[in-house]
Design a protein around this motif. Structure first.
Motif: not given
Lengths: 167, 167
Positions: B75, B78-79, B81
């Motif tokens: 997570v 993903e935040i 990038f």
DNA sequence: TGCGATGGTGGATCAATGCAACTATTTTTA
DNA sequence: TAAAAATAGTTGCATTGATCCACCATCGCA
């Protein structure tokens, strides 16, 4: 170890949309950073195969040399907030690829004047349109055009103000 | 070689303020890039000596782990990038410095849950205030506060919109 | 003439990035 | 239910970029 049970923060965050950004939510520097990563990556993809791909400053250097014949490496470095050696290495690459030529300045034997070659100029023309189109395409998906204009206006003045301060 | 004399562009640009930015002048991505460089460098200076100095994403990771006990590495990646390996290395550093602990998730044996330690939590508190203050100080010099609010508002929505698109 | 400042180069180090291969585990599906 | 595909994380590697420092040549000025 810090107590992990004193505050109920809800279910374990296993998905991005369950995560709030803490103080970063209202911190401008965070959004600048994250948008920089996203837009730079997108741009790199579009410049695949060109000699100016990868690295934020090759594009700027190429366009400015094309637009300002005789510009000096130190001026490019200052615009890009880089040191002279870093910019010099970019120029080395350009020269190897036949995009620019360097001449010793007639007025100042220490300084160089940078000139674009035909090949470099042709590349600059392509890159110019790609860069403009990419910025537009990228931000059109996430910011309404009218608001883009507002942001550009503010950031443009911020950039020039920053220049003034740092001189 | 391209003709260097067909257009009079004025005197040789030997100073920054004589240089116009070509098409970049109205390209949002340029301002995002250049302001990112400046604000990131300024922030790094303020974080000298802290375990989270250097690198844009250590701060984000630390604050989010502090604020979301049990959050997963994927997570965070993903935040930011970033890919999982890059984030994993940041977490390695955090663990070595005793800022976080990793546990295998009870629900999913492949996944980890990240927890802040006391030391990490104390650092997060310091970093939180530094980051907020730094962003404010930095931009207060170059953007009027009212306009900062406008830009944050627009970029915040842009960021969330980007998230939606990329999922 | 001498000295400090400036413009550019080169080397060394360090960090970040991205890719691919790999293990372990879970989920899907045939 | 067994095999296949997908997912989470780790590791190694190669590339790139940033930064710092020393160095050389040249210019400006006292």
């Amino acid at each position: 170890m810090a107590d992990q049970t004193d505050i109920d923060r809800g279910p374990l965050p296993t998905r991005v949309d369950q995560v709030d950004l803490d103080v970063l939510e209202n911190t401008l520097s965070f959004y600048i950073r994250v948008l920089d990563v996203a837009v730079s990556r997108d741009l790199d993809e579009r410049l695949q195969g060109f000699e100016v791909a990868r690295g934020k400053w090759k594009i700027t250097a190429l366009l400015l040399i094309d637009n300002h014949p005789g510009i000096r490496p130190s001026v490019l470095a200052e615009i890009a907030f880089k040191d002279r050696s870093a910019m010099g290495r970019i120029l080395d690459q350009f020269e190897v690829h036949g995009l620019i030529t360097r001449r010793v300045s007639a007025e100042d034997g220490r300084a160089q004047e940078l000139y674009i070659t035909e090949k470099g100029s042709a590349l600059a023309a392509k890159v110019r349109s790609i860069v403009v189109q990419q910025s537009k395409d990228f931000f059109d998906r996430i910011i309404p055009p009218a608001e883009q204009d507002v942001v550009i206006d503010v950031l443009k003045r911020a950039y020039h103000r920053l220049r003034e301060i740092q001189e």
